[in-house]
Design a protein around this motif. Structure first.
Motif, PDB file in Angstrom:
ATOM      1  N   THR A   6     -78.558 -29.019 101.219  1.00  0.00           N
ATOM      2  CA  THR A   6     -78.889 -29.547  99.892  1.00  0.00           C
ATOM      3  C   THR A   6     -80.165 -30.367 100.021  1.00  0.00           C
ATOM      4  N   TYR A   7     -80.907 -30.426  98.913  1.00  0.00           N
ATOM      5  CA  TYR A   7     -82.229 -31.058  98.939  1.00  0.00           C
ATOM      6  C   TYR A   7     -82.327 -32.256  97.993  1.00  0.00           C
ATOM      7  N   SER A   8     -81.174 -32.673  97.453  1.00  0.00           N
ATOM      8  CA  SER A   8     -81.122 -33.874  96.596  1.00  0.00           C
ATOM      9  C   SER A   8     -79.669 -34.295  96.468  1.00  0.00           C
ATOM     10  N   GLU A  10     -78.211 -34.751  93.731  1.00  0.00           N
ATOM     11  CA  GLU A  10     -77.649 -33.936  92.642  1.00  0.00           C
ATOM     12  C   GLU A  10     -77.100 -32.617  93.181  1.00  0.00           C
ATOM     13  N   GLU A  11     -77.818 -32.012  94.122  1.00  0.00           N
ATOM     14  CA  GLU A  11     -77.325 -30.754  94.705  1.00  0.00           C
ATOM     15  C   GLU A  11     -76.046 -30.982  95.491  1.00  0.00           C
ATOM     16  N   THR A  12     -75.940 -32.135  96.123  1.00  0.00           N
ATOM     17  CA  THR A  12     -74.706 -32.448  96.862  1.00  0.00           C
ATOM     18  C   THR A  12     -73.542 -32.657  95.895  1.00  0.00           C
ATOM     19  N   ALA A  14     -73.257 -31.178  93.048  1.00  0.00           N
ATOM     20  CA  ALA A  14     -72.909 -29.830  92.576  1.00  0.00           C
ATOM     21  C   ALA A  14     -72.093 -29.071  93.624  1.00  0.00           C
ATOM     22  N   LEU A  15     -72.414 -29.286  94.898  1.00  0.00           N
ATOM     23  CA  LEU A  15     -71.650 -28.653  95.984  1.00  0.00           C
ATOM     24  C   LEU A  15     -70.208 -29.173  95.973  1.00  0.00           C
TER      25      LEU A  15
END
Ligand SMILES: Nc1ncnc2c1ncn2[C@@H]1O[C@H](COP(=O)(O)OP(=O)(O)OP(=O)(O)O)[C@@H](O)[C@H]1O
Ligand SMILES: [Mg+2]
Length: 149
Positions: A6-8, A10-12, A14-15
């Protein structure tokens, strides 16, 4: 074994939300291993959101354990055992580990001898300020938990 970058934050989140869809209605113990600020609590926030929990999930460092009810009657137990030796525990970890609920544990290896035989271990590595690698190491009989991540 599955690896996801993940690159933010927010992506984490979402994961965590995606993972939660595979956890609902199951009894799963999730162990989160990773350095300070690697993203353990951020992933847990995503899991809580994916389980439909509206309450804000914070790091329970000083309280060790927080419990969040889920609409389906299950509970999410969020434990952070980093300060276990200082704070001490007035609960029985076995009760949660043997429940029908969803259990997420930060710093789980403080209680190595109490950990269950079946668990999902997620190792988080911090590559730089915003990049994280999530290594999913499933010790679950039910491999569907890692589907569609
Ligand atoms: N890709 C990413 N995933 C998760 N967090 C990220 C990411 N990029 C940056 N961050 C930031 O890293 C920090 C992660 O903090 P978090 O509380 O989730 O870590 P932690 O592993 O629970 O730490 P602790 O061991 O102190 O409990 C947050 O400030 C978050 O905004
Ligand atoms: Mg944390």
């Amino acid at each position: 074994m599955k690896t996801i970058y993940t690159y933010s934050a927010e992506e984490t989140l979402a994961l965590g939300e995606k993972l939660a869809r595979n956890l609902i209605d199951k009894h799963v113990v999730v162990l989160l291993e990773g350095d300070l600020a690697s993203g353990k609590t951020t992933l847990t926030k995503g899991i809580a959101k994916g389980l439909g929990i509206e309450k804000t999930v914070n790091s329970p460092t000083f309280t060790i354990l927080k419990v969040y009810p889920i609409n389906n009657g299950q509970k999410l137990y969020h434990l952070d055992l980093y300060r276990l030796s200082e704070v001490g525990s007035d609960f029985d970890l076995e009760d949660y580990i043997d429940s029908d609920d969803i259990v997420v544990i930060e710093w789980p290896f403080q209680v190595n001898e109490l950990l269950p035989n079946e668990y999902l271990l997620i190792k988080i590595e911090k590559l730089d300020d915003n990049t994280r690698v999530f290594h999913f190491d499933s010790h679950l009989l039910d491999e569907e938990v890692l589907d569609n991540l």
